[in-house]
Scaffold this active site. Structure first.
Site, short mmCIF file in Angstrom:
data_model
loop_
_atom_site.label_atom_id
_atom_site.label_comp_id
_atom_site.label_asym_id
_atom_site.label_seq_id
_atom_site.Cartn_x
_atom_site.Cartn_y
_atom_site.Cartn_z
N SER A 106 0.85 -1.19 0.00
CA SER A 106 0.00 0.00 0.00
C SER A 106 0.89 1.24 0.00
CB SER A 106 -0.95 -0.03 1.21
OG SER A 106 -1.88 1.03 1.14
N THR A 107 0.77 2.11 0.99
CA THR A 107 1.52 3.35 1.01
C THR A 107 3.03 3.08 0.97
OG1 THR A 107 -0.21 4.23 2.44
CG2 THR A 107 1.80 5.53 2.23
N HIS A 133 -2.34 -1.00 -3.53
CA HIS A 133 -3.36 0.04 -3.41
C HIS A 133 -2.85 1.30 -4.11
CE1 HIS A 133 -4.46 -1.94 0.72
NE2 HIS A 133 -4.86 -2.66 -0.31
N MET A 224 -0.44 1.29 4.96
CA MET A 224 -1.30 1.75 6.05
C MET A 224 -2.40 0.72 6.32
SD MET A 224 -3.04 5.51 5.98
CE MET A 224 -1.49 6.20 5.40
N ASP A 227 -4.58 -4.51 5.93
CA ASP A 227 -4.98 -5.37 4.80
C ASP A 227 -3.95 -6.47 4.56
OD1 ASP A 227 -6.40 -6.31 2.61
OD2 ASP A 227 -5.46 -4.90 1.21
#
Length: 284
Positions: A106-107, A133, A224, A227
């Protein structure tokens, strides 16, 4: 300088031509160095833009506060005891036995993916399936950028496709990505999980619940939220080799940090070390 006047016209022309060649070579070398510097700067800017885009998208969707890295505690989240579900024969599983490499991020994920793929051998005999993401509309650009900077063939996954060894497949916008028991890629538009579609949880669970789990490697990179963390634990319970990114190299240590807390990760490493660990992935 009288000696110059005593030279023949032909010799003077040859001397002049030689000087011209030297000047031209110096100009070409300067231009090449400048182009290399520009290319490096462009790559650095692209990495920065993907990090910013990732972070803004996550903040917008989740509305959570990010603690800067210099303010975070250096100690990683405490890990629970290793899972007792793993049988002795599965515990001996190594990267050499793998037929599938799964990655969730993600991030900060694009930069971590770059670091991981750039160090992995290009002839890796397993496919790499990725859920990242990212804001809708930017995936194609990310795929092209990753292919350019790593040399790996990078594409967007298609339903029913059989993933090829040595290729990277990214989950498309607005679709969950999974791998069925026959090893084919599956896409679905089922509801988001934890606010995400695609969700790392769906990818990991699709493999954890099928026959490919004991021959899979799963990596959870910076991101973040949580998940994929619980599903990474399920993969470990099924005998997969599981890895989480360490806190020091993560932009946000949410997803991998939660995986560590759950005892889901066999290894906790930065991306470059993950690549070294997996250098013989699938070479059984």
């Amino acid at each position: 300088m009288n000696w110059i006047h005593n030279l023949s016209t032909r010799t003077k022309l040859l001397l002049g031509f030689g000087v011209l060649l030297v000047l031209l070579a110096a100009a070409v070398a300067t231009a090449v160095n400048s182009l290399r510097e520009i290319d490096a700067a462009q790559r650095s800017l692209m990495e920065r833009d993907f990090v910013i885009l990732n972070t803004v998208s996550e903040l917008r969707d989740r509305q959570v506060r990010v603690v800067p890295r210099w303010q975070r505690a250096r100690k990683p989240a405490p890990a629970v005891a290793p899972s007792p579900v793993v049988s002795p024969d599965r515990a001996a599983f190594t990267a050499r036995d793998a037929s599938l490499l799964l990655v969730g991020a993600s991030t900060g994920g694009p930069v971590a993916l770059h670091a991981l793929l750039a160090k992995l051998p290009r002839d890796l005999p397993v496919p790499v399936i990725v859920v990242q993401h990212i804001a809708p509309g930017f995936l194609a650009g990310m795929a092209g950028w990753l292919q350019q900077v790593t040399g790996w063939p990078v594409g967007i996954a298609r339903h029913g496709e059989r993933p090829l060894p040595g290729h990277v497949y990214l989950a498309p916008d607005h679709c969950h990505l999974g791998v069925n028991g026959a090893g084919l890629l599956t896409l679905s538009n089922e509801p988001p999980e934890g606010g995400h579609r695609p969700a790392v949880s769906r990818l990991f669970r699709s493999v954890a619940e099928g026959p490919l789990a004991p021959r899979s490697v799963a990596v959870l990179l910076t991101g973040m939220g949580v998940d994929g963390a619980a599903e990474l634990r399920r993969l470990r319970d099924r005998g997969a080799l599981t890895i989480a990114q360490d806190a020091e190299s993560s932009v946000v240590h949410g997803m991998p940090g939660e995986a560590i807390r759950l005892g889901a990760a066999v290894h906790v490493l930065p991306p470059e070390s993950i690549a070294f660990l997996l250098r013989d992935c699938g070479r059984r």
